[in-house]
Design an enzyme around this catalytic site. Structure first.
Site, PDB file in Angstrom:
ATOM      1  N   LYS A 179       0.812  -1.218   0.000  1.00  0.00           N
ATOM      2  CA  LYS A 179       0.000   0.000   0.000  1.00  0.00           C
ATOM      3  C   LYS A 179       0.851   1.276   0.000  1.00  0.00           C
ATOM      4  CE  LYS A 179      -0.694   0.061   5.032  1.00  0.00           C
ATOM      5  NZ  LYS A 179       0.015   1.311   5.322  1.00  0.00           N
ATOM      6  N   THR A 180       1.976   1.269   0.733  1.00  0.00           N
ATOM      7  CA  THR A 180       2.830   2.460   0.755  1.00  0.00           C
ATOM      8  C   THR A 180       3.400   2.729  -0.634  1.00  0.00           C
ATOM      9  OG1 THR A 180       3.420   1.963   3.052  1.00  0.00           O
ATOM     10  CG2 THR A 180       4.800   3.554   1.889  1.00  0.00           C
ATOM     11  N   ASP A 208      -3.677   7.329   4.986  1.00  0.00           N
ATOM     12  CA  ASP A 208      -3.222   5.957   5.211  1.00  0.00           C
ATOM     13  C   ASP A 208      -3.846   5.408   6.501  1.00  0.00           C
ATOM     14  OD1 ASP A 208      -1.855   3.619   4.835  1.00  0.00           O
ATOM     15  OD2 ASP A 208       0.096   4.384   5.492  1.00  0.00           O
ATOM     16  N   GLU A 209      -3.890   4.079   6.620  1.00  0.00           N
ATOM     17  CA  GLU A 209      -4.428   3.397   7.815  1.00  0.00           C
ATOM     18  C   GLU A 209      -5.816   3.939   8.178  1.00  0.00           C
ATOM     19  OE1 GLU A 209      -2.995   0.863   8.831  1.00  0.00           O
ATOM     20  OE2 GLU A 209      -0.847   1.028   8.533  1.00  0.00           O
ATOM     21  N   GLN A 233      -7.724  -5.324   9.661  1.00  0.00           N
ATOM     22  CA  GLN A 233      -6.647  -4.982  10.589  1.00  0.00           C
ATOM     23  C   GLN A 233      -7.039  -3.831  11.511  1.00  0.00           C
ATOM     24  OE1 GLN A 233      -2.434  -5.365   9.112  1.00  0.00           O
ATOM     25  NE2 GLN A 233      -3.432  -5.294   7.108  1.00  0.00           N
ATOM     26  N   ARG A 289       1.886 -11.550  10.153  1.00  0.00           N
ATOM     27  CA  ARG A 289       3.226 -11.003  10.409  1.00  0.00           C
ATOM     28  C   ARG A 289       4.301 -11.977   9.927  1.00  0.00           C
ATOM     29  NH1 ARG A 289       1.881  -6.656   9.750  1.00  0.00           N
ATOM     30  NH2 ARG A 289      -0.064  -7.677   9.279  1.00  0.00           N
TER      31      ARG A 289
END
Length: 740
Positions: A32-33, A219-220, A250, A605
């Protein structure tokens, strides 16, 4: 070759869609970044957008710094004109320029958490609020929640509906805001709230920033709260060029005010919104992703998406059951050492994730004993935590009154009204007379200027002497219980009723478990207070660890978000721990879904190998508890696990790790350490009112079925499968079970 050729189909689609509202559902590890930074480059280079007109908002300074660095590398000239910052930093820049329009000076002060506490104390004095009843932290938490929901003091007061406690909070909230304004100060919540109020009341300012930021990226987005959503909505209202990136799966920060509805209802709030899903994962193996997908599908409140990868199938997930939590810790530490010894991985390729900070204690002890370097992220060493140091200081003072540091640490903990001036006078007198600090407290009449503080100091000495009188007659665990009871330490934490206080109570419970384990492990010599403090001192001596070197990472699942490791261990996968006992008892589907999202974060993770562990019995609050395996484990398909099958609660079929069950004597636990008294003892010949197969009721655990009854010497040991609390073993005389 264009930089956009490196993007996959969905990523490229998200980059090229620049006009109108856009929701990018970015699954874990989907890049995504990369999409956000390339989108900024595309806006400038291909669409001719002035960098001045772009705003990119994220949550942490670290994330903002990383995005800024990538943007600078890709954009080059003009990149400095792009606003890349956190929500709070963005608001400060706006308020510094225009806050005078809503009654503040532009040189306002920003209060940190310590400033808040000091102000709240002053406010409570002004309002005549008893801080023993209404804790400062609880008041701050209530005010913060109100501000995050954009509820003013007047609105809060109107919503009290005769609730006496809320009326008190409303009174404090009013005075707190009055004092902030008088001091020309804002707290962190105000930075957001005042910016929204500025936009709502000053249309010319809102119009300026709407023109300035024609293209907005957030973002987020799943972590935004109500006031953050309102801020973004106001800024994007004119041109609607709002791109938000997030993953509803998330969303794990509800306790901080995050509102998952912001991302779930995005299309309702912004008509004609485009939704693009980033489902290709570049981090993990397909086995790990299949497990994550299988778990999260049990959530109802989510947007449908399925992670996939080209990384290959990889190893199956290792699912291990152990007899105790000690066995679990020893296996994981041994497994990591074996990986390093065989050259499979380095220490820093490994991460141990758990639900609560208190779970780190066993791992820390095992790592120290095995000489394995480790680092706790998002927390401190177990024995360095404030509540643990406080209670150990009591034990040290009782055992050795010459430990001046220990005495001075607890002389006003919990608060007894003994101020720093009084403590300094005692210290000066002790030094002049060449006495220890505690010894000097025995002659208060010889200390000049001690005045009214003498009575409080005498009360403290009397308390310590009372504890000293118990040392030879009670166990260390009973002594600790008495310390906690007489000082009211845990009671004060319970009154705060917030997340931090609950975590501190869990740490104290874990300390109690350590004490009981030490007592049970003393076979050659009887347990002593000095012996326990010596063992703890040796275990806690990790000051020489070089944190810049290769180390294993330990952290809670909340702290792990955004990170990734080749080898991940999810420990304590038991109902009652994960999901927590409070979540299970609350019987709230939304709470369980939040916990499941946390499990999903933990699974994703892992890049290469994932190990999930649980124990049949675990020491909690100094008592042995028997928990079922976590319901989340049962949601993973059997073909993805090394065992190839799920476990039965009563007759586990997954082989226990026999090599690690032979723990050292100091780590052995007994199912019950309580000493039956004559008052409650059931003789062998006595008959019980229930039998195997009968339904029974327990005062704490509720209803369940008796699965086994065995003779336990002077009493019967009864095993019950409770409907809600899982399997418990207990002595009949103490359980007081009644047949249903």
């Amino acid at each position: 070759m264009s930089i956009y050729d490196t993007l996959n189909t969905e990523q490229r689609e998200a980059v090229l869609h620049t006009d109108g509202p856009l929701l990018i559902l970015a699954g874990a590890g989907s890049g995504k970044t990369r999409v956000l930074t390339h989108r900024i480059v595309y806006l400038i280079e291909e669409k001719g957008i002035n960098p001045w007109n772009i705003l990119a908002i994220t949550f942490t300074n670290k994330a903002a710094g990383e995005m800024r660095e990538r943007v600078d590398q890709l954009v080059g000239f003009g990149a400095e004109s792009i606003w890349v910052s956190t929500f709070h930093s963005t608001c400060v820049r706006i308020l510094r320029r225009y806050i005078d329009l809503i009654g503040y000076e532009n040189n306002f002060t920003i209060y940190d958490s310590d400033d808040q506490k000091t102000l709240i104390k002053d406010v409570c004095k002004l309002c005549g609020i008893d801080t023993k009843v209404y804790k400062e932290r609880s008041l701050i938490s209530a005010i913060s929640s109100a501000k995050n929901e954009m509820i003013t003091p007047d609105e809060y007061e109107m919503n009290t509906a005769g609730d006496f406690a809320k009326m008190k909070i409303a009174k404090v909230y009013h005075e707190y805001e009055k004092q902030l304004r008088a001091n020309n100060a804002l707290d962190f919540d105000d930075l957001l709230l005042k910016t929204v109020q500025l936009f709502q009341t000053q249309p010319q300012v809102l119009d300026y920033y709407q023109e300035r930021f024609r293209y907005i990226m957030v973002d987020e987005y799943q972590d935004t709260n109500t006031v953050q959503f309102k801020l973004v909505s106001l800024l994007a209202a004119k041109y609607q060029n709002l791109c938000v990136v997030g993953d509803d799966d998330q969303s794990i920060y509800k306790f901080r005010g995050a509102n998952i509805r912001n991302i779930l209802n995005f299309e309702k709030e912004f008509e004609h919104a485009r939704v693009i899903k980033l489902e290709q994962n570049y981090r993990s193996t397909s086995t790990i992703l299949d497990a994550a997908n299988a778990v999260i599908r049990h959530n109802v409140g989510r947007k449908d998406k399925t992670l996939w990868t080209d990384n290959g199938e990889g190893d199956k997930i290792k699912l291990c059951q152990f007899d105790t939590g000690y066995d679990e810790a020893e296996f994981i530490v041994g497994d990591i050492r074996e990986h390093v010894r065989e050259g499979i991985a380095s220490y820093n390729d490994h991460a141990i994730l758990y639900r609560t900070n208190a779970q780190s204690r066993l791992f820390e002890e095992k790592f120290v004993a095995a000489n394995v370097p480790y680092k706790i992220i998002g927390g401190v060493n177990f024995y360095a935590r404030r509540e643990i140091k406080d209670l150990l200081a009591y034990l040290k003072t009782i055992d050795n009154g010459q430990d001046d540091l220990a005495v001075r640490r607890i002389i006003n903990v919990p608060k007894r009204g003994i101020g720093l001036t009084t403590i300094n006078r005692v210290q000066e007198s002790a030094q002049q007379r060449e006495l220890g600090f505690y010894e000097a407290l025995g002659g208060l009449d010889l200390i000049p200027g001690i005045g009214r503080g003498a009575a409080k100091l005498e009360s403290f000495v009397a308390l310590i002497e009372y504890f000293k009188g118990l040392v030879d007659s009670v166990s260390i665990s009973d002594l600790m219980k008495e310390i906690i009871d007489k000082t009211g330490y845990v009671e004060l934490l319970e009154a705060e009723s917030n997340e931090e206080a609950q975590a501190r109570i869990e740490n104290i419970d874990e300390l109690m478990s350590k004490i009981v384990a030490y007592e049970d492990g003393c076979e050659e010599e009887p347990p002593t207070l000095s012996g326990f403090l010596e063992e703890v001192a040796l275990v806690a001596d990790i000051d020489n660890l070089d944190e810049t070197s290769d180390y294993v990472v330990l952290m809670t699942l909340h702290s792990a978000k955004g990170l990734e490791f080749p080898h991940v261990y999810l420990a304590g996968m038991e109902d009652g721990i994960f999901p927590s006992y409070m979540t299970i008892m609350a019987d709230d589907p939304e709470e369980v879904e939040e916990e499941r999202r946390l499990c999903y974060v933990g699974i994703t993770r892992a890049r290469e190998n994932l190990t999930m562990t649980f124990a049949r019995r675990r020491m909690i609050r100094g008592e042995t508890q028997y928990n079922k395996m976590s319901r989340f484990l049962k949601e993973i398909p059997m073909n993805l696990l090394t065992s190839g099958q799920l476990i039965e609660d009563e007759k586990p079929e997954i082989p226990t790790q026999q090599a690690y069950r032979q723990a050292k004597a100091s780590f052995r636990t007994k199912a019950f350490s309580a000493k039956p008294t004559q008052q409650f003892t059931v003789s062998k010949g006595a008959s019980l009112s229930y039998d195997v197969g009968d339904r029974v009721r327990h005062m704490k655990f509720g209803d369940g079925m008796v699965t086994q009854i065995t003779s336990g010497g002077r009493d019967y040991e009864v095993t019950v499968q409770f409907d809600q609390a899982g399997t418990k073993k207990m002595f009949a005389s103490f359980a007081k079970l009644t047949k249903v």
